[in-house]
Design a protein around this motif. Structure first.
Motif, short mmCIF file in Angstrom:
data_model
loop_
_atom_site.label_atom_id
_atom_site.label_comp_id
_atom_site.label_asym_id
_atom_site.label_seq_id
_atom_site.Cartn_x
_atom_site.Cartn_y
_atom_site.Cartn_z
N THR A 94 0.82 -1.21 0.00
CA THR A 94 0.00 0.00 0.00
C THR A 94 0.85 1.27 0.00
N ALA A 108 -4.55 5.19 0.38
CA ALA A 108 -3.47 4.28 0.76
C ALA A 108 -3.59 3.91 2.23
N TYR A 109 -3.83 4.90 3.01
CA TYR A 109 -3.92 4.63 4.45
C TYR A 109 -5.15 3.77 4.78
N PHE A 157 -4.55 0.31 3.74
CA PHE A 157 -3.63 -0.30 4.70
C PHE A 157 -4.39 -0.78 5.94
N LEU A 158 -5.25 0.08 6.44
CA LEU A 158 -6.02 -0.30 7.62
C LEU A 158 -6.92 -1.49 7.33
N ILE A 193 -6.52 -3.84 5.18
CA ILE A 193 -5.76 -5.08 5.08
C ILE A 193 -5.30 -5.55 6.46
N MET A 194 -4.86 -4.59 7.27
CA MET A 194 -4.37 -4.98 8.58
C MET A 194 -5.48 -5.58 9.44
N LYS A 221 1.18 -8.79 12.96
CA LYS A 221 0.08 -8.04 12.36
C LYS A 221 -0.94 -7.65 13.41
N CYS A 254 -2.20 -3.88 14.58
CA CYS A 254 -3.60 -3.48 14.70
C CYS A 254 -3.88 -2.91 16.07
N LEU A 305 -2.52 0.51 16.34
CA LEU A 305 -3.35 1.47 15.60
C LEU A 305 -4.57 1.87 16.42
N ARG A 329 1.17 7.30 2.23
CA ARG A 329 0.43 6.54 3.23
C ARG A 329 1.05 6.74 4.61
N VAL A 341 0.35 10.12 6.15
CA VAL A 341 -1.00 10.14 6.72
C VAL A 341 -1.00 9.39 8.04
#
Lengths: 282, 1360
Positions: A126, A135-136, A139-140, A142-143, B1093, B1097, B1100, B1264, B1267
């Motif tokens: 991404t 893109a972001y 990315f989120l 997919i994660m 992964k 997450c 995030l 990306r 951001v």
């Protein structure tokens, strides 16, 4: 790695999982984690495999790759994105559409380029996407998706490989001579099990000529598929064999006519004690 | 007629017996008076006449037997079939006006009869003619519709069934052509056979009836019965009734008479449910034929469904119960009726019950040894009969034995007896055997003469029962003793053999044919497509097979089968696909053979209950249950191309098997017998199918019709028995007279004869012929073949063991007795075409002289004989057994190059010498040579690929590295590399062959010394040279290009250039092994990816995560090359994720990033170990820059310059033109000279060494990520400062190059960003610049500063 194998899963347990799964409204990792929490007694990899199979089946139903749909998705996305600070837009949209976040993200990417190779490239990495917000978001998406996306694919491949290697190790340690898939393919075999034994062995008195490693859970649907596509074909060429469902399988499979007749099912590599090797006596 | 005259003369004493005997034996009869009748008679004619005479004489007795009781013949089911056959009436019969009996067969025979010169003389012939098919039909139609139908559909079967005259016993169906003895050519023969009946029933004879009558029995109200009655002028309606019951009964030979019912219960007679041939079983076919279910008796109906489930053991039990019930009923009835001494039947047949109503009480006369008249005359007949048998003048000895035994087991109706008695007084000669006493005497005495055969082909129980037979005892006590003695011997030997055979059974195969890559892989197919198609076809084939087996019980839909076979054949239509399919089919067919196993008692019992255990001498060629699938497959594969391939496959397999050597120096008799049995079974099966395929185009009933009518009589081959119309036959013969079979049968047969391998070859040829259709058998080629068979049949074969002889003759006798067999050929004198092989110098080594055939083998290979183990008690010693086997093998041509011959005569001579040498070796030696050659060269090939090739490749690579290093002129680099590789290749080939030479020699001599200790030494040279030739060929084929050393020289060159000094000879030679001890400590990449992964997450989402160091360590572990679980994609993913993790982590935990940077560094370092360092010293002289300077001219080139876009990869110094285009059109261009030396060469290096993994660092500042970094709850300044830390860290550790960072910055500015982000970025850049001091030129930092400054207020500019 544990050497004690799983027991075949009773239909009851499986059905309960399926029931709970059907209540789930979204296919992201969070709902998956909740489901896992509920079935702590089921080994994580088994659970993961079952969920994976169920998600895939749901997606077969609800996800379509058509450009029309993906442009509709894009409209929805753009609408939401007008408002800044929306946070996890793709995740929410995916939930509302009943598909998995990664699939939704890929669908969006189809609007970015008509070249599927480019779409694929963006999806895989991404950081290559020029549109910063997209893109972001992708990315989120997919994660937050454990079943689809480049990482999920690699995980699946990697798990498959890992268990094949484990099996190979067991075979080598027992001095069981075999030809692996690559060798067989090299020799021009038309159908190639993971391991074709050069000298048959007996597992619990059942003679096997080949071993197929399945790093997933064997339920009825995928077992039938494998049987038609692979196992019967192996039988047609090499005779009886063994399938290892490393993450367990449904108890009911044991009572299908082919099992214990054309092949046997196991959840791990059998103990030394249950293996009989051909010994040449002079 | 001459023959008649002869017999009369002998009886009357006009002709001396001895003279007749001599004449029959073909001995000279000089003593004969000139007017002797023998001088103008034909011996064959006499034989035929004599046999007919016997039949005529005894017909009434036989009929009685059949009517009255069950025990006519030992054979169970076959009897029925027998009864079905039609007989012609004999001319001699006064009663018979015209023959109405007509079978298709008859018709043919008639025709022939007409053709034959004899026919003129015979009135009968004419009569026969009159009977034509149409007539029959008419009659039948008159009679009843149902009968007509039955004829049409079943007639064929009947015909087939009844080939033996014996069957006459069943009065119902006079055999048409009947006795095997009677050649078609002689019409009179037929008549004779029939005559007896006529006499008996006089008119009832119109056999008309065959099948119908038969059926009648079953059905309560059989129109047929009536019919037969009607047609027959006879008074004897009673007979009709009687007939019914008989036909159905299948007592064994030994089986007791009806009277024995009470006393002997232990024996259950088998119900005739022959699995393989439904049509034969009355039960199953009646309904189909007549389509009148009502006809079936209750019992029948009850019985039927069970019959259909052939396989289940339940069925057997059920049947047994039914039988018991049936028997019980019978017994009750008998009691009630108080019937005659001879109770009806022990047989389970249902029919009997029906009959009761019709049954009448008869008085029977039993044979009495004291009441035999004219013993001397009868003795003469016995003698004649014996001579005929001993001189092989009778086509089927087994048939005669049935005939005789039937007589022994018969009684005579009182009324008949009285009639015959009176007739005899009038004409002794013509009625001599009509009395039961006389005929029994005749039979028993004749049996005595052939007791040697009896003891072999009768089973234990039959021997005992026959030996205990009162008549046998009273008429000929010696025979009884002999039989009982044989019985005893057999019991003993069975015990022994039981013991010895235990545990010797081979296991059943898996039911599939293993994929063999030498014959089945892609190289065996013309194209990949064809190969892929066959992959599907193989699976489809097995799928069909399984489906067939599964649905058999539930009722198989033939139209589905047909459709599936069609789609199978359509999914790969190339010749190669059909050929492979045919090969698969053939192998599977062979696989369907049950292994050699001693029958278990249970299975014996089962067999007894389901099929007639009685001899099946009349059994027609048929397919067993397992074979049915294959037969149907052929039948429904309406694809001529496939069938042709199948024919080829079968034929080649047959030829290969046929020439298989039997036994070897070390095997004993039992081994050889086993081998023989196995080979014979295979041959029989294959040739049966080959025969089937051969006759298929000529005889098959169209599949559509079969499917429509539903009348699939799949088990038998009735269609081949049908004789075409005369004209059609003629045309067909004319058309096909020159066609030849797929195999050179004549040649094979004569060779086998000459080589003494008839025991192997003859039986399968018999199987093959038995499957041919009526017309084919009459073609010239086959006529010649049959002549040879006849010739063989009449040979005495003194060197053969008795069992072997009986085996061969039984096989031939069975063939000769088939309904469509052209018997007339037997009597046609053929002087030519007979084998002329000098058998004088037969040595003992020929297979035929082995003691191959034991009782179980005889039984297994001749199912038409008794199905019980026959005791062999031969005492004859013929030849020494211990002799090497004779092997017939085609010479192996190891190497004979024609060119060499021409070039060099000396060489040619050598080659010939070698050929001679090889030829002179025993075949076993030749096979060993072949094997050794093959294995040694294969071993050498493996060694070459395992050692010589990698060695050479390594050396070549080393050379390549040197060349690249020393090379100044890059233009010629590729060429010189190519030349070097080519040279390496030729050296490899030469050296390899040379190194093999000694190796091969040594191996060959070791192998031969062990395997062939006595072989002459030159053989080693021969074998070694053959190996060497093979190796040379192999290297030519496989080592023809430099590809084997280096796949792509150009790629190799580039990568070597890129690697520079780092290039090593064998990169990555250490392969990770699953066996390494650390295996268990390896981390699973999949699991690690999942965990990492998940943590990203969580980060995030601002959730707590566990200490990341654990997972980061896992990553390190997974990325290590020693981790066999890891593959490049997983490694990539881990690297990618770890970078993402780094960014996410710094955006959430800002300053804490420094804690984990070392861990990340380990991961990254593991993934990208080969980061190229900037080494400014390496920079090339500056002159080059000047050269490149023209690029500057391109000032307004609007391209955003990126390193990638720069095509001149070899440039050491690059001019970076930075063109910043603003919307304001205010273009600022900064020229910066960046020393990018490293970059260019390092690129390929990165790609080759790290799979371009470093590229992930080139996007640290992608949109990306910006951001991502902005989307944080943390303080922006801290986040960006942390990013600066990371960037500097990356720069320091060479993950990131200055150029790359520059590029990234430039790229960022090409997008619109909120001012705050730009400011943050500027701050960050400044921070990096200030801390990054390594730059030699300082230009990089200058640039960063510029950018930072510039961009910081970019927005303002815009605003302004």
């Amino acid at each position: 790695m544990t050497t004690t194998g799983l027991k075949p899963m009773p239909l009851k347990t499986y059905n309960a999982i399926v029931k709970d799964f059907n209540r789930i409204t979204s296919f992201n990792r969070k709902s998956e984690n909740e489901l896992r929490k509920k079935y702590k007694e089921v080994p994580p990899s088994t659970m993961g495999s079952i969920i994976s199979l169920l998600v895939q089946r749901s997606m077969k139903q609800s996800y379509r790759k058509s450009p029309v749909i993906s442009s509709k998705y894009y409209e929805l996305y753009e609408e939401l994105m007008k408002d800044k600070n929306q946070g996890d837009v793709i995740n929410r949209l995916a939930e509302s559409q009943g598909i998995s976040p990664a699939l939704f993200a890929r669908s969006l990417l189809q609007n970015v380029s008509s070249d599927s190779a480019v779409v694929k490239k963006y999806f895989k990495d991404t950081t290559l996407i020029e549109n910063k917000d997209l893109a972001y978001q992708v990315f989120l998406g997919i994660m937050n998706d454990n079943q689809y996306g480049p990482y999920a694919d690699i995980i699946k491949q990697s798990i498959g490989l890992e268990y094949e290697l484990r099996l190979e190790r067991e075979l080598r340690m027992m001095n069981i001579s075999f030809s692996d898939e690559n060798l067989l393919r090299l020799r021009g075999y038309d159908k190639t099990p993971d391991f074709k034994l050069d000298v048959p062995i007996a597992v619990d008195n059942f003679i096997i000529n080949w071993i197929e490693s399945k790093a997933l859970f064997g339920d009825e649907e995928n077992h039938l598929g494998y049987m038609k596509e692979q196992l019967m074909c192996y039988w047609n060429r090499f005779g009886p064999g063994m399938v290892i469902y490393w993450f367990g399988y449904l108890e009911a499979l044991d009572s299908t006519p082919e099992v214990n007749n054309m092949f046997i099912l196991r959840t791990n590599f059998p103990d030394k004690s249950s293996i009989t090797q051909y010994k040449i006596d002079l | 007629m001459m023959s008649e005259t002869i017999l009369e003369s002998v009886f009357s004493g006009k002709l001396e017996c001895d003279l007749l005997y001599r004449w029959l034996r073909n001995d000279p009869i000089e003593a004969a008076p000139e007017d002797c009748v023998l001088l103008c008679s034909n011996r064959d004619e006499f034989v035929v006449y004599f046999l007919s005479f016997l039949r005529n004489q005894t017909d009434s007795i036989l009929q009685t037997n059949s009517n009255a009781l069950p025990i006519l013949q030992h054979q169970g089911t076959p009897d029925k079939s027998l009864s079905q056959r039609k007989h012609h009436r004999s001319i001699s019969d006064p009663t018979c006006d015209n023959d109405k009996s007509n079978d298709s067969l008859t018709v043919k025979s008639d025709r022939k009869a007409q053709e034959s010169p004899n026919r003129d003389k015979k009135k009968q012939g004419r009569r026969v003619k009159t009977k034509l098919f149409p007539d029959e039909r008419n009659k039948e139609q008159n009679q009843s519709l149902s009968s007509d139908e039955s004829r049409l559909s079943v007639g064929v079967e009947r015909l087939m069934l009844s080939s033996t005259p014996l069957k006459n016993g069943f009065k119902e169906y006079p055999p048409p052509m009947s006795s095997p003895v009677t050649p078609h050519s002689r019409s009179f023969n037929f008549e004779r056979c029939d005559t007896p009946r006529l006499v008996r029933h006089s008119r009832s004879q119109d056999k008309s009836v065959c099948l119908a009558d038969y059926l009648v029995n079953v059905q309560p109200k059989s129109s047929k019965k009536r019919r037969s009655k009607n047609t027959s002028n006879d008074d004897s309606e009673t007979k009709v009734d009687l007939d019914l019951s008989n036909s159905e009964i299948f007592p064994e030979i030994g089986a007791r008479k009806s009277s024995s019912l009470k006393s002997e219960r232990r024996r259950i007679k088998p119900t005739n449910i022959d699995k393989s041939k439904k049509s034969y079983s009355l039960n199953s076919f009646t309904p189909e034929v007549f389509q009148q279910p009502s006809l079936g008796l209750e019992e029948n109906l009850a019985f039927k469904p069970k019959v259909q489930q052939k396989e289940s053991t339940n069925t057997f039990e059920a049947e047994r119960n039914i039988l018991k019930l049936e028997r019980h009923k019978l017994m009750e009835k008998f009691n009630v009726l108080g019937t005659s001494t001879s109770p009806k039947v022990t047989t389970p047949q249902i029919k009997i019950t029906q009959k009761d109503s019709i049954d009448r009480i008869h008085n029977y006369i039993d044979a009495d040894s004291n009441k035999v008249f004219f013993k001397d005359k009868i003795d003469m007949l016995v003698e004649i009969y014996d001579i005929l048998l001993k001189n092989n003048l009778i086509l089927s000895v087994n048939t005669e034995i049935y005939f005789l035994i039937t007589i022994v087991l018969s009684k005579q109706l009182e009324e008949d007896y009285l009639l015959c008695e009176s007739q005899m007084q009038v004409n002794m000669c013509g009625n001599i055997l009509k009395l039961i006493h006389n005929s029994t005497y005749f039979a028993v005495k004749s049996l005595w003469n052939i007791r040697g055969i009896l003891e072999i082909i009768l089973d234990k129980n039959s021997l005992k029962i026959l030996g205990e037979n009162k008549k046998v005892r009273s008429f000929y006590p010696d025979l009884a003793k002999f039989l009982l003695n044989s019985y005893g011997l057999k019991c003993e030997s069975e015990l022994v053999s039981d013991r010895s055979k235990n545990g010797s059974g081979s296991r059943c195969s898996n039911g599939m044919v293993c994929f063999n890559f030498e014959t089945d892989n892609a190289e065996n197919f013309p194209s990949i497509l064809s190969f892929q198609n066959f992959k599907k076809q193989r699976d489809m084939f097995y799928e069909i097979l399984r489906w067939y087996q599964e649905s058999q019980s539930s009722g198989l839909s033939r139209s589905i089968l047909r459709a599936r076979i069609k789609s199978l054949l359509c999914s790969g239509t190339s010749a190669a696909n059909y050929a492979h399919l045919a090969a698969l089919f053939t192998q599977m067919l062979l696989d369907s053979l049950p292994p050699n196993e001693q029958e278990s008692k249970l299975s014996k019992l089962q067999r007894r209950l389901t099929c007639p255990s009685a001899s099946e001498s009349n059994r027609l060629p048929s397919f067993s249950d397992k074979e049915m699938f294959y037969k149907e497959f052929v039948m429904f594969s309406e694809n001529e191309s496939f069938r042709v391939h199948l024919r080829d496959a079968l034929a080649s397999e047959i030829i290969a098997l046929d020439s298989t050597p039997l036994g070897n120096e070390s095997s004993n008799g039992a081994d050889i017998s086993k081998e023989f049995l196995q080979i014979s079974k295979k041959l029989g099966l294959l040739s049966k199918f080959l025969g089937y395929l051969t006759s298929l185009p000529y005889a098959q009933i169209p599949v559509d019709i079969l499917l429509k009518t539903g009348a699939l009589t799949l088990g038998n081959q009735k269609e081949i028995f049908t004789a075409p119309k005369e004209k059609v036959l003629e045309n067909n013969i004319a058309l096909r007279n020159y066609s030849q079979p797929a195999i050179n049968l004549l040649g094979i047969l004569t060779t086998a004869y000459g080589n003494g391998r008839l025991t192997i070859t003859l039986p399968w040829i018999v199987h093959y012929i038995s499957m041919l259709d009526y017309t084919t058998l009459r073609l010239k080629y086959y006529q010649n073949l049959l002549k040879i068979l006849f010739h063989i049949y009449t040979l005495k074969f003194e060197h053969l063991k008795k069992n072997t002889l009986i085996f061969l003759k039984s096989a031939l006798g069975w063939l000769f007795d088939l309904p469509h067999f052209p018997r007339e050929t037997f009597y046609e004198k053929s002087d030519s075409a007979v084998i002329n092989v000098n058998m004088d110098n037969i040595d003992n080594k020929i297979i035929d002289s082995y003691d191959l055939i034991d009782e179980s083998i005889l039984f297994e290979l001749c199912p038409y004989l008794k199905d019980i183990n026959v005791l062999v008690s031969t005492t004859r010693v013929i030849h020494d057994k211990d002799a090497g086997s004779f092997r017939h093998i085609t010479p192996v041509c190891l190497s004979s190059n024609t060119e060499d011959r021409i070039r060099n005569k000396e060489k040619e001579l050598q080659i010939r010498l070698e050929e001679e040498l090889i030829k002179s070796q025993p075949s076993s030696t030749r096979r060993v040579l072949e094997l050794v050659t093959e294995r040694v060269s294969s071993g050498a090939v493996k060694e070459l690929t395992a050692h010589a090739l990698p060695d050479a490749a390594r050396k070549a690579r080393k050379n390549a590295i040197d060349i690249v290093h020393n090379c100044k002129d890059k233009t010629s680099l590729l060429q010189s590399l190519q030349a070097m590789y080519a040279e390496s290749l030729s050296r490899l080939r030469a050296e390899a062959l040379e190194s093999c030479r000694s190796n091969v020699r040594q191996r060959v001599s070791t192998a031969l010394a062990a395997l062939l200790p006595n072989a002459p030494p030159p053989l080693q040279v021969v074998a070694a040279r053959a190996c060497y030739n093979r190796l040379a060929k192999w290297t030519n084929d496989h080592w023809s290009t430099t590809d084997v050393l280096c796949k792509n020289i150009e790629d190799e060159m580039n990568s070597l250039i890129a690697l520079g000094d780092c290039a090593s000879v064998s990169p990555n030679t250490e392969h990770a092994s699953v066996l390494s001890a650390e295996f268990d400590s390896l981390h699973s990449p999949a699991h690690t990816i999942i965990t990492l992964k998940e943590q990203i997450c969580l980060l995030l989402d601002y959730e707590e995560i566990p200490d990341p160091s654990a997972v980061l360590e896992c990553c390190v572990n997974c990325c290590q090359p020693s981790n066999v679980l890891s593959r490049p994609p997983a490694q990539r993913a881990l690297l990618q994720l770890s970078i993402d993790f780094c960014l996410v982590y710094l955006s959430r935990h800002t300053s804490k990033i420094n804690e984990i940077l070392p861990k990340l560094h380990t991961i990254w370092d593991t993934c990208c170990p080969d980061r190229k360092r900037l080494t400014p010293d390496d920079l090339d002289p500056p002159d080059r820059r000047l050269e490149l300077s023209p690029t500057f001219a391109n000032f307004d080139d609007e391209r955003a310059p990126t390193p990638q876009s720069d095509e001149e990869a070899n440039v050491e110094v690059k001019e970076l033109k930075i063109v910043i285009v603003k919307e304001v059109k205010d273009v600022e261009v900064k020229e910066i000279k960046v020393s990018s030396v490293m970059e260019t060469p390092s690129k390929p290096a990165q790609e080759s060494e790290s799979n371009g993994l470093l590229e992930f660092f080139d996007r640290m500042l992608c949109p990306r990520n910006i951001v991502l970094l902005s989307d944080t709850k943390c303080k922006a300044s801290e986040v960006w400062e942390a990013l600066a830390d990371v960037l500097v860290f990356l720069l320091k550790n060479d993950y990131l190059s200055e150029d790359s960072l520059t590029e990234q910055c430039l790229a960022v500015y090409r997008q619109d960003w909120p001012q705050n982000i730009l400011e943050n970025l500027s701050t960050c850049m400044k921070s990096v610049s200030s801390r990054w001091s390594r730059s030699s030129t300082g230009k990089f930092t200058l640039f960063l500063d510029f950018l930072a400054d510039y961009c910081n207020d970019m927005d303002y500019d815009l605003v302004e």
